[in-house]
Motif scaffolding. Structure first.
Motif, short mmCIF file in Angstrom:
data_model
loop_
_atom_site.label_atom_id
_atom_site.label_comp_id
_atom_site.label_asym_id
_atom_site.label_seq_id
_atom_site.Cartn_x
_atom_site.Cartn_y
_atom_site.Cartn_z
N GLY A 67 24.00 11.92 11.24
CA GLY A 67 22.74 11.76 10.67
C GLY A 67 22.85 11.75 9.20
O GLY A 67 23.65 12.50 8.80
N ASN A 68 21.94 10.64 8.50
CA ASN A 68 22.08 10.81 7.11
C ASN A 68 23.43 10.74 6.48
O ASN A 68 23.73 11.56 5.25
N ARG A 69 24.20 10.00 7.16
CA ARG A 69 25.62 9.71 6.45
C ARG A 69 25.96 8.20 6.57
O ARG A 69 25.40 7.46 7.33
N THR A 70 26.95 7.92 5.72
CA THR A 70 27.34 6.63 5.60
C THR A 70 28.74 6.70 6.21
O THR A 70 29.52 7.61 6.26
N LYS A 71 29.29 5.64 6.62
CA LYS A 71 30.62 5.51 7.02
C LYS A 71 31.25 4.31 6.47
O LYS A 71 30.73 2.98 7.13
N PRO B 18 24.75 -0.31 1.74
CA PRO B 18 25.65 0.41 2.64
C PRO B 18 27.10 0.72 2.00
O PRO B 18 27.67 1.84 1.87
N ASP B 19 27.45 -0.26 1.24
CA ASP B 19 28.91 -0.43 0.54
C ASP B 19 28.66 -0.12 -0.89
O ASP B 19 28.84 -0.91 -1.65
N ALA B 20 28.78 1.19 -1.42
CA ALA B 20 28.78 1.46 -2.54
C ALA B 20 30.34 2.43 -2.87
O ALA B 20 30.57 3.03 -2.10
N TYR B 21 30.73 2.01 -3.96
CA TYR B 21 31.91 2.62 -4.44
C TYR B 21 32.40 2.45 -5.76
O TYR B 21 32.44 1.26 -6.15
N ILE B 22 32.76 3.41 -6.61
CA ILE B 22 33.17 3.04 -7.88
C ILE B 22 34.52 3.36 -7.87
O ILE B 22 35.40 4.41 -7.69
N PRO B 23 35.34 2.22 -8.21
CA PRO B 23 37.03 2.06 -8.33
C PRO B 23 37.45 3.28 -9.31
O PRO B 23 36.93 3.24 -10.31
N PRO B 24 38.07 4.01 -8.86
CA PRO B 24 38.69 5.14 -9.80
C PRO B 24 39.33 4.73 -11.02
O PRO B 24 39.86 5.33 -12.04
N LYS B 25 40.16 3.37 -11.08
CA LYS B 25 41.13 3.03 -11.99
C LYS B 25 40.44 1.66 -12.58
O LYS B 25 39.70 1.00 -12.01
N SER B 26 40.84 1.60 -13.71
CA SER B 26 40.62 0.33 -14.40
C SER B 26 41.78 0.02 -15.36
O SER B 26 42.51 0.77 -15.78
N SER B 27 41.77 -1.38 -15.62
CA SER B 27 42.82 -1.85 -16.31
C SER B 27 42.30 -3.35 -17.09
O SER B 27 41.36 -3.47 -17.03
N GLY B 28 43.14 -3.82 -17.73
CA GLY B 28 42.67 -4.89 -18.61
C GLY B 28 41.64 -4.74 -19.58
O GLY B 28 41.28 -3.68 -20.20
N SER B 29 40.63 -5.82 -20.02
CA SER B 29 39.76 -5.51 -20.89
C SER B 29 38.13 -4.77 -20.57
O SER B 29 37.45 -4.40 -21.14
N LEU B 30 38.09 -4.95 -19.30
CA LEU B 30 36.75 -4.38 -18.64
C LEU B 30 37.02 -3.18 -17.67
O LEU B 30 37.91 -2.99 -17.12
N PRO C 293 30.33 10.37 -7.85
CA PRO C 293 31.88 10.44 -7.84
C PRO C 293 32.68 9.34 -7.93
O PRO C 293 32.28 8.42 -7.19
N LYS C 294 33.75 9.20 -8.44
CA LYS C 294 34.86 7.79 -8.43
C LYS C 294 35.43 8.03 -7.15
O LYS C 294 35.81 9.11 -6.98
N GLY C 295 35.82 6.78 -6.68
CA GLY C 295 36.85 6.83 -5.61
C GLY C 295 36.27 7.25 -4.44
O GLY C 295 37.24 7.54 -3.42
N VAL C 296 35.11 7.46 -4.21
CA VAL C 296 34.44 7.97 -2.99
C VAL C 296 33.58 6.89 -2.29
O VAL C 296 32.52 6.52 -3.07
N PRO C 297 33.89 6.72 -0.94
CA PRO C 297 32.65 5.70 -0.36
C PRO C 297 31.27 6.48 -0.48
O PRO C 297 31.41 7.59 0.29
N TYR C 298 30.43 5.70 -0.40
CA TYR C 298 29.09 6.10 -0.50
C TYR C 298 27.84 4.92 -0.25
O TYR C 298 28.51 3.81 -0.10
N ALA C 299 26.88 5.22 0.01
CA ALA C 299 25.88 4.07 0.35
C ALA C 299 24.49 4.60 -0.30
O ALA C 299 24.30 5.95 -0.89
N ILE C 300 23.83 3.56 -0.94
CA ILE C 300 22.54 3.75 -1.88
C ILE C 300 21.22 3.34 -1.15
O ILE C 300 21.31 2.44 -0.50
N GLU C 301 20.35 4.18 -1.40
CA GLU C 301 18.80 3.85 -1.02
C GLU C 301 17.97 3.61 -2.36
O GLU C 301 17.89 4.84 -2.79
N VAL C 302 17.33 2.92 -2.38
CA VAL C 302 16.31 2.69 -3.71
C VAL C 302 14.92 2.31 -3.11
O VAL C 302 14.61 1.48 -2.39
#
Lengths: 121, 121, 121, 121
Positions: D62-66, C11-23, C81-90
């Motif tokens: 439906g079909n949304r995350t929050k 349910p909790d997927a999110y690519i942080p939009p910013k990076s700093s440091g070596s990684l 997209p970066k910086g956008v809350p989303y969820a993943i189903e595999v």
């Protein structure tokens, strides 16, 4: 309908021996008692190279949570040693839900980790 | 009544190649053996682009925990490479409970993560 | 005996939009394919306020793991997209085990989190 | 086939009272609604030494995350206090999947933790 289980295992417990920054390193056994009645916990600690510490008692009222810091656990003059790997077993007379969290402030910036404990009946 | 399962999977294993600050980057497979008897572990490592390393053996006495650092695992001159994504399977002859934790000190401040492993029978 | 399940939810997927440091900040969907055969994944992404991105395909060989970075997922010119809350189903055609991890380097020191995904059949 | 459960427990909830650096300390209840229909959540908060706050309502299409920040929860003029240990129960009229995450920026570098919530029916 009761929520949770009566036996919970946390294999990775550890109180970091050092703290820095504004917060102290600690662990918490976080319990929700969703029953109307008070629940009675029996907490056992397992180590790598010595006998377990058993039957530490704790009570939580109905419809209450408790975030129980492990450095407050003690029985017969024994308490949880810092800097020593151990494991925790929480048993109870009513179903509960248990989550484990650790804050490590060995360095001045915080590190956090959490997981649900492993549940059995 | 035995507590736990005999097969545990950790898909996200990785030893960070760099360390800084006062602690070394490491991972641990944290096991609780709640049986009276010694348990015999069989550990298998899976990689992205090579054959698995299989049948690394380890023993844990009854009513003991072990927080097993993955950099100590080795068989036939092979050990866990640093900086390489891999996955861990722990099987055992008695039920156990397994939690995985990683401390990353690539930067001088610590980062921690933990989760129960995935259990099957 | 096959290990794992064929449907996994994060349910909790999110690519942080910013990076700093070596990684660089990133997330990974970490999969173990314990089957002999290649497994075929079907990955679906759900958002807060738009239609899902469905049917991103991925293959993993037998007895291999893959730590799949989410910023590499794409279909029909769409990616995460970066910086956008989303969820993943595999979903998969054979049982697998899925763990989700995020490294956030918004600040120069790292923050890590991980959990098993939620499994169904 | 519906995915998830209708009752979810998070024993360790806590909004850190302090923030520093570029991000604010917060927690999120991350929900995936894989149904076609809108799901109706009923959220209850449990404390260590006072009565619960019950029946905070929330809807997800439906079909949304929050990714629902806990500092936005309120009912009858009550909201989640900062710096107070509490626990969360999420119930719903359709199956959902719930993950809990916390970002702690008490120190200027971030700390993250996450876990699936505990599911029952």
């Amino acid at each position: 309908m009761p929520i949770g289980k009566k036996s919970w295992i946390i294999p990775d417990a550890y109180i970091p021996p050092k703290s820095s920054g504004s917060l102290e390193s600690h662990e918490a056994i976080c319990v929700l008692n969703r029953n109307q009645e008070t629940v009675h916990l029996d907490i056992h600690l397992y180590f790598e190279d010595r006998e377990p510490i058993k039957n530490i008692k704790y009570e939580i009222h109905g419809n209450r949570t408790k975030h129980l810091k492990t450095d407050s656990l003690h029985i017969d003059g024994e308490s949880v040693p810092k800097g020593v790997p151990y494991a925790i077993e929480v048993t109870s007379d009513l179903p509960i839900v248990v989550q484990y969290s650790r804050l490590d402030t060995t360095q001045s910036e915080n590190a956090l980790m959490t997981t649900l404990a492993y549940a059995t009946d």
